[in-house]
Design an enzyme around this catalytic site. Sequence first.
Site, PDB file in Angstrom:
ATOM      1  N   GLN A 192     -57.904-101.357  67.252  1.00  0.00           N
ATOM      2  CA  GLN A 192     -57.664-102.556  66.438  1.00  0.00           C
ATOM      3  C   GLN A 192     -57.842-102.264  64.947  1.00  0.00           C
ATOM      4  O   GLN A 192     -57.132-102.819  64.099  1.00  0.00           O
ATOM      5  CB  GLN A 192     -58.547-103.731  66.904  1.00  0.00           C
ATOM      6  CG  GLN A 192     -60.037-103.523  66.912  1.00  0.00           C
ATOM      7  CD  GLN A 192     -60.550-102.843  68.177  1.00  0.00           C
ATOM      8  OE1 GLN A 192     -59.804-102.191  68.900  1.00  0.00           O
ATOM      9  NE2 GLN A 192     -61.838-102.963  68.438  1.00  0.00           N
ATOM     10  N   ASN A 215     -62.323 -91.601  69.012  1.00  0.00           N
ATOM     11  CA  ASN A 215     -62.181 -91.346  70.451  1.00  0.00           C
ATOM     12  C   ASN A 215     -60.710 -91.469  70.857  1.00  0.00           C
ATOM     13  O   ASN A 215     -59.830 -91.610  70.004  1.00  0.00           O
ATOM     14  CB  ASN A 215     -63.094 -92.275  71.252  1.00  0.00           C
ATOM     15  CG  ASN A 215     -62.731 -93.743  71.088  1.00  0.00           C
ATOM     16  OD1 ASN A 215     -61.673 -94.084  70.570  1.00  0.00           O
ATOM     17  ND2 ASN A 215     -63.623 -94.609  71.509  1.00  0.00           N
ATOM     18  N   GLN A 260     -71.288 -79.097  70.081  1.00  0.00           N
ATOM     19  CA  GLN A 260     -70.025 -79.830  70.180  1.00  0.00           C
ATOM     20  C   GLN A 260     -70.020 -80.723  71.408  1.00  0.00           C
ATOM     21  O   GLN A 260     -69.546 -81.854  71.354  1.00  0.00           O
ATOM     22  CB  GLN A 260     -68.835 -78.872  70.224  1.00  0.00           C
ATOM     23  CG  GLN A 260     -68.575 -78.203  68.900  1.00  0.00           C
ATOM     24  CD  GLN A 260     -68.607 -79.187  67.741  1.00  0.00           C
ATOM     25  OE1 GLN A 260     -67.775 -80.069  67.635  1.00  0.00           O
ATOM     26  NE2 GLN A 260     -69.592 -79.047  66.882  1.00  0.00           N
ATOM     27  N   HIS A 263     -71.083 -84.442  71.282  1.00  0.00           N
ATOM     28  CA  HIS A 263     -70.302 -85.473  70.592  1.00  0.00           C
ATOM     29  C   HIS A 263     -69.726 -86.500  71.545  1.00  0.00           C
ATOM     30  O   HIS A 263     -69.597 -87.670  71.206  1.00  0.00           O
ATOM     31  CB  HIS A 263     -69.114 -84.837  69.861  1.00  0.00           C
ATOM     32  CG  HIS A 263     -69.452 -84.340  68.492  1.00  0.00           C
ATOM     33  ND1 HIS A 263     -69.784 -85.181  67.474  1.00  0.00           N
ATOM     34  CD2 HIS A 263     -69.488 -83.084  67.984  1.00  0.00           C
ATOM     35  CE1 HIS A 263     -70.016 -84.471  66.377  1.00  0.00           C
ATOM     36  NE2 HIS A 263     -69.856 -83.189  66.666  1.00  0.00           N
ATOM     37  N   GLU A 328     -60.246 -76.207  67.850  1.00  0.00           N
ATOM     38  CA  GLU A 328     -60.612 -76.895  66.601  1.00  0.00           C
ATOM     39  C   GLU A 328     -61.566 -76.012  65.796  1.00  0.00           C
ATOM     40  O   GLU A 328     -61.359 -75.767  64.616  1.00  0.00           O
ATOM     41  CB  GLU A 328     -61.281 -78.228  66.951  1.00  0.00           C
ATOM     42  CG  GLU A 328     -61.755 -79.006  65.734  1.00  0.00           C
ATOM     43  CD  GLU A 328     -62.660 -80.169  66.077  1.00  0.00           C
ATOM     44  OE1 GLU A 328     -63.285 -80.162  67.167  1.00  0.00           O
ATOM     45  OE2 GLU A 328     -62.755 -81.082  65.253  1.00  0.00           O
ATOM     46  N   HIS A 329     -62.638 -75.561  66.455  1.00  0.00           N
ATOM     47  CA  HIS A 329     -63.606 -74.651  65.818  1.00  0.00           C
ATOM     48  C   HIS A 329     -63.641 -73.354  66.597  1.00  0.00           C
ATOM     49  O   HIS A 329     -63.713 -73.366  67.826  1.00  0.00           O
ATOM     50  CB  HIS A 329     -65.029 -75.213  65.872  1.00  0.00           C
ATOM     51  CG  HIS A 329     -65.166 -76.574  65.294  1.00  0.00           C
ATOM     52  ND1 HIS A 329     -65.262 -77.699  66.070  1.00  0.00           N
ATOM     53  CD2 HIS A 329     -65.228 -76.985  64.015  1.00  0.00           C
ATOM     54  CE1 HIS A 329     -65.381 -78.756  65.288  1.00  0.00           C
ATOM     55  NE2 HIS A 329     -65.364 -78.353  64.035  1.00  0.00           N
ATOM     56  N   ASP A 362     -69.716 -78.546  59.791  1.00  0.00           N
ATOM     57  CA  ASP A 362     -69.705 -79.983  60.066  1.00  0.00           C
ATOM     58  C   ASP A 362     -70.288 -80.767  58.899  1.00  0.00           C
ATOM     59  O   ASP A 362     -69.862 -81.879  58.613  1.00  0.00           O
ATOM     60  CB  ASP A 362     -70.560 -80.294  61.307  1.00  0.00           C
ATOM     61  CG  ASP A 362     -69.789 -80.096  62.605  1.00  0.00           C
ATOM     62  OD1 ASP A 362     -68.580 -79.848  62.550  1.00  0.00           O
ATOM     63  OD2 ASP A 362     -70.434 -80.194  63.671  1.00  0.00           O
ATOM     64  N   HIS A 421     -18.766 -88.570  47.110  1.00  0.00           N
ATOM     65  CA  HIS A 421     -19.721 -87.528  46.706  1.00  0.00           C
ATOM     66  C   HIS A 421     -19.034 -86.562  45.748  1.00  0.00           C
ATOM     67  O   HIS A 421     -19.546 -86.238  44.674  1.00  0.00           O
ATOM     68  CB  HIS A 421     -20.219 -86.730  47.923  1.00  0.00           C
ATOM     69  CG  HIS A 421     -21.235 -87.429  48.751  1.00  0.00           C
ATOM     70  ND1 HIS A 421     -20.963 -88.552  49.470  1.00  0.00           N
ATOM     71  CD2 HIS A 421     -22.537 -87.133  48.987  1.00  0.00           C
ATOM     72  CE1 HIS A 421     -22.044 -88.940  50.110  1.00  0.00           C
ATOM     73  NE2 HIS A 421     -23.022 -88.086  49.833  1.00  0.00           N
TER      74      HIS A 421
HETATM   75  N1  LIG Z   1     -62.609 -83.988  64.861  1.00  0.00           N
HETATM   76  C1  LIG Z   1     -63.516 -84.446  64.000  1.00  0.00           C
HETATM   77  O1  LIG Z   1     -63.517 -84.133  62.821  1.00  0.00           O
HETATM   78  C2  LIG Z   1     -64.578 -85.378  64.489  1.00  0.00           C
HETATM   79  C3  LIG Z   1     -65.655 -85.775  63.659  1.00  0.00           C
HETATM   80  C4  LIG Z   1     -66.563 -86.700  64.147  1.00  0.00           C
HETATM   81  C5  LIG Z   1     -66.398 -87.216  65.439  1.00  0.00           C
HETATM   82  N2  LIG Z   1     -65.367 -86.761  66.192  1.00  0.00           N
HETATM   83  C6  LIG Z   1     -65.078 -87.324  67.500  1.00  0.00           C
HETATM   84  O2  LIG Z   1     -64.871 -88.718  67.319  1.00  0.00           O
HETATM   85  C7  LIG Z   1     -65.151 -89.362  68.539  1.00  0.00           C
HETATM   86  C8  LIG Z   1     -65.970 -90.611  68.260  1.00  0.00           C
HETATM   87  O3  LIG Z   1     -65.902 -91.430  69.389  1.00  0.00           O
HETATM   88  P1  LIG Z   1     -66.820 -92.715  69.581  1.00  0.00           P
HETATM   89  O4  LIG Z   1     -66.455 -93.338  70.867  1.00  0.00           O
HETATM   90  O5  LIG Z   1     -68.231 -92.308  69.354  1.00  0.00           O
HETATM   91  O6  LIG Z   1     -66.480 -93.683  68.351  1.00  0.00           O
HETATM   92  P2  LIG Z   1     -65.132 -94.372  67.881  1.00  0.00           P
HETATM   93  O7  LIG Z   1     -65.477 -95.137  66.652  1.00  0.00           O
HETATM   94  O8  LIG Z   1     -64.030 -93.400  67.783  1.00  0.00           O
HETATM   95  O9  LIG Z   1     -64.741 -95.390  69.033  1.00  0.00           O
HETATM   96  C9  LIG Z   1     -65.445 -96.586  69.228  1.00  0.00           C
HETATM   97  C10 LIG Z   1     -64.431 -97.720  69.400  1.00  0.00           C
HETATM   98  O10 LIG Z   1     -63.646 -97.483  70.558  1.00  0.00           O
HETATM   99  C11 LIG Z   1     -63.191 -98.730  71.038  1.00  0.00           C
HETATM  100  N3  LIG Z   1     -63.266 -98.766  72.495  1.00  0.00           N
HETATM  101  C12 LIG Z   1     -64.325 -98.373  73.252  1.00  0.00           C
HETATM  102  N4  LIG Z   1     -64.041 -98.610  74.567  1.00  0.00           N
HETATM  103  C13 LIG Z   1     -62.815 -99.154  74.623  1.00  0.00           C
HETATM  104  C14 LIG Z   1     -61.987 -99.620  75.673  1.00  0.00           C
HETATM  105  N5  LIG Z   1     -62.375 -99.546  76.940  1.00  0.00           N
HETATM  106  N6  LIG Z   1     -60.771-100.118  75.366  1.00  0.00           N
HETATM  107  C15 LIG Z   1     -60.346-100.179  74.077  1.00  0.00           C
HETATM  108  N7  LIG Z   1     -61.108 -99.760  73.022  1.00  0.00           N
HETATM  109  C16 LIG Z   1     -62.318 -99.272  73.304  1.00  0.00           C
HETATM  110  C17 LIG Z   1     -64.093 -99.787  70.479  1.00  0.00           C
HETATM  111  O11 LIG Z   1     -63.345-100.679  69.718  1.00  0.00           O
HETATM  112  C18 LIG Z   1     -65.072 -99.044  69.586  1.00  0.00           C
HETATM  113  O12 LIG Z   1     -65.201 -99.696  68.342  1.00  0.00           O
HETATM  114  C19 LIG Z   1     -65.847 -88.347  69.416  1.00  0.00           C
HETATM  115  O13 LIG Z   1     -64.900 -87.876  70.358  1.00  0.00           O
HETATM  116  C20 LIG Z   1     -66.204 -87.200  68.481  1.00  0.00           C
HETATM  117  O14 LIG Z   1     -66.142 -85.947  69.124  1.00  0.00           O
HETATM  118  C21 LIG Z   1     -64.454 -85.880  65.755  1.00  0.00           C
HETATM  119  N1  LIG Z   2     -68.002 -81.500  64.862  1.00  0.00           N
HETATM  120  C1  LIG Z   2     -67.318 -82.689  64.346  1.00  0.00           C
HETATM  121  C2  LIG Z   2     -65.851 -82.328  64.166  1.00  0.00           C
HETATM  122  O1  LIG Z   2     -65.289 -81.996  65.337  1.00  0.00           O
HETATM  123  C3  LIG Z   2     -67.808 -83.158  63.026  1.00  0.00           C
HETATM  124  C4  LIG Z   2     -69.213 -83.626  62.975  1.00  0.00           C
HETATM  125  C5  LIG Z   2     -69.722 -84.662  62.312  1.00  0.00           C
HETATM  126  N2  LIG Z   2     -71.049 -84.681  62.473  1.00  0.00           N
HETATM  127  C6  LIG Z   2     -71.369 -83.668  63.232  1.00  0.00           C
HETATM  128  N3  LIG Z   2     -70.248 -83.028  63.542  1.00  0.00           N
HETATM  129 ZN   LIG Z   3     -70.109 -81.683  65.182  1.00  0.00          ZN
END
Ligand SMILES: NC(=O)c1ccc[n+]([C@@H]2O[C@H](COP(=O)([O-])OP(=O)(O)OC[C@H]3O[C@@H](n4cnc5c(N)ncnc54)[C@H](O)[C@@H]3O)[C@@H](O)[C@H]2O)c1
Ligand SMILES: N[C@H](CO)Cc1c[nH]c[nH+]1
Ligand SMILES: [Zn+2]
Length: 436
Positions: A192, A215, A260, A263, A328-329, A362, A421
């Site tokens: 959303q 996510n 990792q 997370h 990714e890493h 990170d 043209h």
């Molecule tokens: N690649 C990067 O640089 C990096 C950095 C930090 C975090 N991450 C990743 O980001 C992700 C964060 O995920 P998170 O879940 O903690 O937070 P998020 O903020 O991505 O997701 C939470 C949101 O998901 C929605 N949600 C949850 N369940 C749902 C459902 N059943 N249906 C619809 N919407 C729903 C909700 O609205 C909620 O606000 C992790 O996978 C982490 O590994 C990646």
């Molecule tokens: N490893 C994540 C990127 O994949 C980034 C992060 C934020 N805080 C800790 N780690």
């Molecule tokens: Zn991390």
Amino acid sequence: MLRIITELAEARSELRRICDRTHDEQVTHKEATVRQILQTVKRQGDRALLAYTEEFDKQILTAEQLRVTGSELDAAYQQVSKELLSAIQLASRQIEEFHRLRVPKSWVQFGDRDVVLGKRYTPVDRAGLYVPGGRAAYPSTVLMNAIPAKVAGVERIVMVTPPGPGGALNPAVLVAAQEAGVTEIYRVGGAQAIAALAYGTETIPKVDVITGPGNVYVMLAKGQVYGTVGIDSLAGPSEVLVIADRTADPTHLAADLLAQAEHDPMAAAILITTDGDLAGKVVNEVKDQLADHPRRIDTEKAIAHFGLVIVVETLELAAELSNEFAPEHLELEVAEPWDLLERIKHAGAIFLGHSTPEAVGDYLAGPNHTLPTSGAARYASPLSTETFMKHSSIISYSAGALSSVSSAVQALAEAEGLPSHGYSVKVRTDRPSPER
Ligand SMILES: NC(=O)c1ccc[n+]([C@@H]2O[C@H](COP(=O)([O-])OP(=O)(O)OC[C@H]3O[C@@H](n4cnc5c(N)ncnc54)[C@H](O)[C@@H]3O)[C@@H](O)[C@H]2O)c1
Ligand SMILES: N[C@H](CO)Cc1c[nH]c[nH+]1
Ligand SMILES: [Zn+2]
């Protein structure tokens, strides 16, 4: 638990399964849910945001509460320790220094017959940053997304992040946003929030580019709004692949894999090693370090489903498998990491040597931690100032230069059946504009 594989064909097939984990059926069936969320927000604006926030985040908010107020931002500084504030400031400085090193610069080239060609770089007007907030709070992600936008010259930097209990946001996230130059913050998360940034609502402005990890719902939503807005790469659940030889320390390796895995239950943690003994020690270490891990259940899920140890004959083969996975890493925990680097073709970020755990990247080394996941490192790059910029081509011809290409343009225009043209060039060479 963490499995050890020694057979090459099985290793390849497991790597493929893990790499494709965000494209499998369990995830793709969420595409329809996400499409529905996007359409509802597009039609109903704030009303839909509030309803989804209640449904998914279990928070009841009013439209007025969506935007974070100045007094809340001021209060956040009182809620973080001095130590955390100075860590945020150190990280900010280092991230900014790194991103200032290579800001794309406009250029022009003066060629023969007064032909001028070039590229003019300009920032987008508005950037939307998604900062995850479901399972953890990410002040570091605020810095990694907002600082490149600021350095690129973006005027309006709009941040969204899901609300916690009582609608509260993590104070460190709010402090990081201020230190990094975010101009406005809204408490909304998930698909959303991506919809609000892509289409705009009564409260949240439509932006030009959306960046930031999240996510699977966030990742799928970004994929679906691409085209209405620009996006960075699809940064989904985190992953690390470690290549290690017998010089690596199993305790360090286990800690890096868990760093990792913790997370997300969909995070991936893979070790490829040339040393069978080391493989066994790492498996035991992971078990030990997980025993009193505060996020044990989710971390164990990640390790069980998307954790793997592969034993190979040579580092060359390890590099080949890593290239196929495009992590990714990538950590090179080997005696001669710079030699092995030569063989690495696809990875979001590469960490070299025994004293470079992925966690420094990170948080504060400087390079961006928002990186392509799920194999996207084969074609995509880390988030950077370029993510928030685009360029226009610059072309200027003198009358002499135009007449020298006139017949070629006419021939091409004729071949395409587009006479206007050709005429637009011919008419200028037949009747040049008067000199002013
Ligand atoms: N690649 C990067 O640089 C990096 C950095 C930090 C975090 N991450 C990743 O980001 C992700 C964060 O995920 P998170 O879940 O903690 O937070 P998020 O903020 O991505 O997701 C939470 C949101 O998901 C929605 N949600 C949850 N369940 C749902 C459902 N059943 N249906 C619809 N919407 C729903 C909700 O609205 C909620 O606000 C992790 O996978 C982490 O590994 C990646
Ligand atoms: N490893 C994540 C990127 O994949 C980034 C992060 C934020 N805080 C800790 N780690
Ligand atoms: Zn991390």
